[in-house]
Design an enzyme around this catalytic site. Structure first.
Site, PDB file in Angstrom:
ATOM      1  CD  GLU A  95       2.424 -24.987  18.742  1.00 44.18           C
ATOM      2  OE1 GLU A  95       3.262 -24.090  18.572  1.00 44.18           O
ATOM      3  OE2 GLU A  95       1.221 -24.819  18.540  1.00 44.18           O
ATOM      4  CG  HIS A 100       1.451 -23.799   6.347  1.00 44.76           C
ATOM      5  ND1 HIS A 100       0.569 -23.263   7.225  1.00 44.76           N
ATOM      6  CD2 HIS A 100       2.444 -24.328   7.099  1.00 44.76           C
ATOM      7  CE1 HIS A 100       1.000 -23.457   8.451  1.00 44.76           C
ATOM      8  NE2 HIS A 100       2.138 -24.101   8.402  1.00 44.76           N
ATOM      9  CE  LYS A 153       4.012 -28.468   8.585  1.00 40.38           C
ATOM     10  NZ  LYS A 153       5.255 -27.846   8.984  1.00 40.38           N
ATOM     11  CE  LYS A 176      -0.587 -21.841  20.329  1.00 38.51           C
ATOM     12  NZ  LYS A 176       0.524 -22.281  19.487  1.00 38.51           N
ATOM     13  CG  HIS A 224      -2.846 -26.863  10.213  1.00 35.73           C
ATOM     14  ND1 HIS A 224      -2.847 -26.341   8.946  1.00 35.73           N
ATOM     15  CD2 HIS A 224      -2.391 -25.869  11.010  1.00 35.73           C
ATOM     16  CE1 HIS A 224      -2.421 -25.096   8.991  1.00 35.73           C
ATOM     17  NE2 HIS A 224      -2.145 -24.786  10.219  1.00 35.73           N
ATOM     18  CG  ASP A 270      -4.149 -21.405  15.783  1.00 30.35           C
ATOM     19  OD1 ASP A 270      -4.060 -20.748  14.725  1.00 30.35           O
ATOM     20  OD2 ASP A 270      -3.175 -21.618  16.529  1.00 30.35           O
ATOM     21  NE  ARG A 309      -1.988  -1.520   3.482  1.00 30.26           N
ATOM     22  CZ  ARG A 309      -2.441  -1.714   4.704  1.00 30.26           C
ATOM     23  NH1 ARG A 309      -3.729  -1.619   4.939  1.00 30.26           N
ATOM     24  NH2 ARG A 309      -1.624  -2.011   5.695  1.00 30.26           N
TER      25      ARG A 309
HETATM   26  N1  LIG Z   1      -0.399 -20.307   6.336  1.00 32.53           N
HETATM   27  C1  LIG Z   1       0.201 -19.854   7.419  1.00 32.53           C
HETATM   28  O1  LIG Z   1       0.847 -20.550   8.165  1.00 32.53           O
HETATM   29  C2  LIG Z   1       0.135 -18.434   7.734  1.00 32.53           C
HETATM   30  C3  LIG Z   1       1.027 -17.931   8.650  1.00 32.53           C
HETATM   31  C4  LIG Z   1       0.973 -16.608   8.906  1.00 32.53           C
HETATM   32  C5  LIG Z   1       0.034 -15.835   8.249  1.00 32.53           C
HETATM   33  N2  LIG Z   1      -0.848 -16.378   7.385  1.00 32.53           N
HETATM   34  C6  LIG Z   1      -1.833 -15.578   6.673  1.00 32.53           C
HETATM   35  O2  LIG Z   1      -1.103 -14.858   5.680  1.00 32.53           O
HETATM   36  C7  LIG Z   1      -1.621 -13.546   5.529  1.00 32.53           C
HETATM   37  C8  LIG Z   1      -0.498 -12.547   5.750  1.00 32.53           C
HETATM   38  O3  LIG Z   1       0.021 -12.716   7.051  1.00 32.53           O
HETATM   39  P1  LIG Z   1       1.211 -11.828   7.574  1.00 32.53           P
HETATM   40  O4  LIG Z   1       1.594 -12.395   8.882  1.00 32.53           O
HETATM   41  O5  LIG Z   1       2.257 -11.672   6.536  1.00 32.53           O
HETATM   42  O6  LIG Z   1       0.488 -10.424   7.819  1.00 32.53           O
HETATM   43  P2  LIG Z   1       1.162  -9.030   7.957  1.00 32.53           P
HETATM   44  O7  LIG Z   1       2.551  -9.135   8.465  1.00 32.53           O
HETATM   45  O8  LIG Z   1       0.179  -8.178   8.691  1.00 32.53           O
HETATM   46  O9  LIG Z   1       1.273  -8.523   6.468  1.00 32.53           O
HETATM   47  C9  LIG Z   1       0.191  -8.190   5.710  1.00 32.53           C
HETATM   48  C10 LIG Z   1       0.691  -7.174   4.702  1.00 32.53           C
HETATM   49  O10 LIG Z   1      -0.349  -6.872   3.830  1.00 32.53           O
HETATM   50  C11 LIG Z   1      -0.107  -5.578   3.307  1.00 32.53           C
HETATM   51  N3  LIG Z   1      -1.410  -5.153   2.819  1.00 32.53           N
HETATM   52  C12 LIG Z   1      -2.537  -4.967   3.524  1.00 32.53           C
HETATM   53  N4  LIG Z   1      -3.550  -4.644   2.713  1.00 32.53           N
HETATM   54  C13 LIG Z   1      -3.060  -4.662   1.454  1.00 32.53           C
HETATM   55  C14 LIG Z   1      -3.618  -4.419   0.181  1.00 32.53           C
HETATM   56  N5  LIG Z   1      -4.901  -4.087   0.056  1.00 32.53           N
HETATM   57  N6  LIG Z   1      -2.831  -4.539  -0.886  1.00 32.53           N
HETATM   58  C15 LIG Z   1      -1.546  -4.893  -0.760  1.00 32.53           C
HETATM   59  N7  LIG Z   1      -0.951  -5.117   0.418  1.00 32.53           N
HETATM   60  C16 LIG Z   1      -1.707  -4.999   1.503  1.00 32.53           C
HETATM   61  C17 LIG Z   1       0.510  -4.805   4.418  1.00 32.53           C
HETATM   62  O11 LIG Z   1       1.615  -4.103   3.918  1.00 32.53           O
HETATM   63  P3  LIG Z   1       1.554  -2.549   3.548  1.00 32.53           P
HETATM   64  O12 LIG Z   1       1.025  -1.852   4.761  1.00 32.53           O
HETATM   65  O13 LIG Z   1       2.939  -2.244   3.191  1.00 32.53           O
HETATM   66  O14 LIG Z   1       0.641  -2.479   2.418  1.00 32.53           O
HETATM   67  C18 LIG Z   1       1.122  -5.879   5.326  1.00 32.53           C
HETATM   68  O15 LIG Z   1       2.523  -5.862   5.294  1.00 32.53           O
HETATM   69  C19 LIG Z   1      -2.776 -13.451   6.515  1.00 32.53           C
HETATM   70  O16 LIG Z   1      -3.961 -13.799   5.836  1.00 32.53           O
HETATM   71  C20 LIG Z   1      -2.487 -14.538   7.552  1.00 32.53           C
HETATM   72  O17 LIG Z   1      -3.667 -15.024   8.145  1.00 32.53           O
HETATM   73  C21 LIG Z   1      -0.782 -17.665   7.103  1.00 32.53           C
END
Ligand SMILES: NC(=O)c1ccc[n+]([C@@H]2O[C@H](COP(=O)([O-])OP(=O)(O)OC[C@H]3O[C@@H](n4cnc5c(N)ncnc54)[C@H](OP(=O)(O)O)[C@@H]3O)[C@@H](O)[C@H]2O)c1
Length: 491
Positions: free
Chosen positions: A218, A180, A184, A341, A242, A237, A47
């Site tokens: 965990e 995810h 694995k 946990k 999973h 969660d 953004r």
């Molecule tokens: N599968 C898994 O194990 C796992 C693990 C962790 C997270 N997740 C999921 O992955 C996603 C991201 O997690 P995260 O931990 O990386 O979150 P995060 O650190 O909050 O990052 C999200 C990013 O999205 C950007 N953003 C927000 N709205 C946007 C838009 N409209 N267009 C473009 N960029 C946008 C923000 O950056 P800017 O402010 O720079 O735009 C922010 O850096 C979430 O849905 C979370 O639930 C999955």
């Protein structure tokens, strides 16, 4: 090796945590392994405005951290040249038009487009709407795929609402829903172990199996994520996706072939065959608890309520469920699923306990097959053999099959997922029917637990399963396996 079309990966949320730790390093690793198509490009979307050179510097710093500056500079040059940045400020109503205009430059960006939405779940539907509004989900000339990060909804209703919203613009073949765990290698191994070794199938029935335990424990607590966790709980969660996926892979019937479509079809059938937990007997099928103060590796740690600073929360950090499956193969076999946990050990495993042999000795232990997913990856059969000597006595020994041996490639789950995305292989992604089947089974339990305001059982941090959790076992001979190792099993 499946040929991959040249394509552009558009990464929303590229500056976020997931992207920095997993996605960008994962793409770089795929490039190192020569698995990215030659002309593939990565357009990161955030953004905030940012110069392309600053973004490329940022990528370098991500890789320096991840690989401790130990990578091939030639591959790095190739990788960095694939990367571009596009600012999409929410205040700019033409932002998506500008994105579309930029992507239409065919000489830079291959026209097969994969959008990875690594953003807050509340933004998934909106971004798909915005992509569709500028024609970016339209598949007439080249493919268009959208990856939806987890969670896909927070209950059945929100999952269906998200589905309804995105399917205004996307077909099922265009939607890649992440769990995810499916990326694995150890999980993919469950399927292969079962179906490419003919010895297992005849044993894999109610005639031979007493019960199955699917575990994710965990030693870690909720850490910084207190607010998120208290709105989520252990069931949502870990179990909803999973562990239910692990159950599906363990209990599904043999697919006609190992094609993505056939594997998914059998997983869907497996999840849809699980009998819903009867709410009038909830306490015999579902157990929850919270960790209190205790010690982990000799260090004092706080209890959940202290960390949360809300003494009234009844949200579970320990959840155990019992399911039955309505198929001839699994008639009457309890499937125990638990996650916790701050338990005494961290492990994720499937443990299958076999029925006692007709000729048993009094001191004889049970036969188990343990498929350990993490931290160790192995398949282990525990059998009884005679102790050397004059007496007729047996002891348990292990037939061990390591799933990872020296010099094996170590592939992160996201590397497999990203590769499959580009290959158009959806077998490691969730079909909507799997997501819905899982929510359908868990929603009633989650609701009943939210409504139940009676005091929650507690367990000391660093201890084993709460003794009260035994209430869900079918008979007194069943117990939680306390470890993936032999001989430390009884609660
Ligand atoms: N599968 C898994 O194990 C796992 C693990 C962790 C997270 N997740 C999921 O992955 C996603 C991201 O997690 P995260 O931990 O990386 O979150 P995060 O650190 O909050 O990052 C999200 C990013 O999205 C950007 N953003 C927000 N709205 C946007 C838009 N409209 N267009 C473009 N960029 C946008 C923000 O950056 P800017 O402010 O720079 O735009 C922010 O850096 C979430 O849905 C979370 O639930 C999955």
């Amino acid at each position: 090796m499946t040929k991959i079309d040249d394509c552009t990966l558009i990464l929303f949320g590229a500056s976020g945590n997931l992207s920095r730790i997993k996605l960008i390093p994962g793409l770089f690793r795929l490039d190192t392994l020569d698995r990215l198509p030659e002309k593939m490009k990565i357009l990161s979307v955030g953004r905030s405005p940012l110069e392309e050179s600053a973004w490329r510097d940022d990528i370098k710093s991500m890789l320096d951290i991840k690989f401790k500056k130990n990578y091939d500079t030639k591959v790095f040059e190739r990788f960095i040249a694939r990367n571009f940045y596009q600012a999409n400020p929410p205040s700019d109503e033409n932002a998506f038009k500008k994105l579309s205009d930029r992507l239409s430059n065919k000489s830079t960006f291959p026209q097969n487009l994969a959008f990875f939405l690594s953003v807050r779940p509340s933004d998934f539907a909106l971004i798909v709407d915005q992509l569709a509004s500028v024609g970016l989900t339209e598949e007439s000339k080249s493919w268009r795929r959208v990856v939806i990060e987890k969670p896909f909804g927070t209950n059945l209703e929100t999952a269906q609402a998200l589905q309804k919203s995105i399917t205004k613009h996307l077909k099922e073949t265009q939607i890649y829903r992440i769990d995810h765990y499916l990326g694995k290698s150890a999980l993919q191994n469950i399927l292969l172990t079962r179906f490419v070794n003919h010895i297992f199938d005849p044993l894999w029935t109610h005639e031979h199996i007493d019960h199955i335990q699917i575990t994710n424990n965990e030693t870690l607590g909720v850490g910084e994520r207190t607010q998120f966790y208290d709105a989520t709980g252990a069931l949502r969660d870990m179990i909803q996706s999973h562990l239910m996926q692990m159950l599906a892979l363990t209990t599904m019937e043999m697919p006609k072939t190992l094609s993505p479509e056939n594997i998914r079809a059998e997983k869907i059938k497996a999840l849809e065959s699980i009998i819903p937990i009867p709410l009038n007997e909830l306490h015999k099928h579902a157990f929850k608890a919270q960790y209190g103060r205790g010690k982990i590796n000799g260090e004092e740690v706080k209890g959940y309520l202290e960390e949360l600073k809300n003494p009234k929360s009844v949200v579970e950090t320990y959840a155990a469920l019992k399911f039955y499956i309505n198929t001839p193969r699994w008639k009457g076999v309890p499937m125990y699923i638990r996650t916790a946990k701050r338990l005494h050990a961290s492990d994720t495993a499937i443990a299958i306990k076999f029925k006692k042999a007709p000729l048993s000795l009094t001191e004889q232990a049970d036969n188990w097959l343990v498929i350990s997913i993490q931290p160790k990856e192995f398949t282990r059969f525990e059998i009884e053999t005679k102790i050397q000597g004059l007496d007729t006595k047996v002891r348990t020994v292990a037939m061990d099959a390591p799933n990872r041996i020296k010099n094996d490639e170590s592939i992160d789950a996201y590397e497999s997922l990203l590769l499959n995305l580009m290959q158009g292989d959806q077998s490691l992604y969730l079909h909507i029917n799997e997501v819905e089947a899982s929510w359908r089974l868990l929603d009633p339990v989650i609701k009943a637990w939210i409504d139940d305001k009676s005091p929650v059982f507690t367990y000391e941090a660093g201890s084993s399963d709460p003794v009260e959790s035994k209430v869900i076992f079918d008979n007194p001979e069943q117990f939680w396996r306390q470890s993936i190792e032999i001989g430390e099993n009884k609660l």
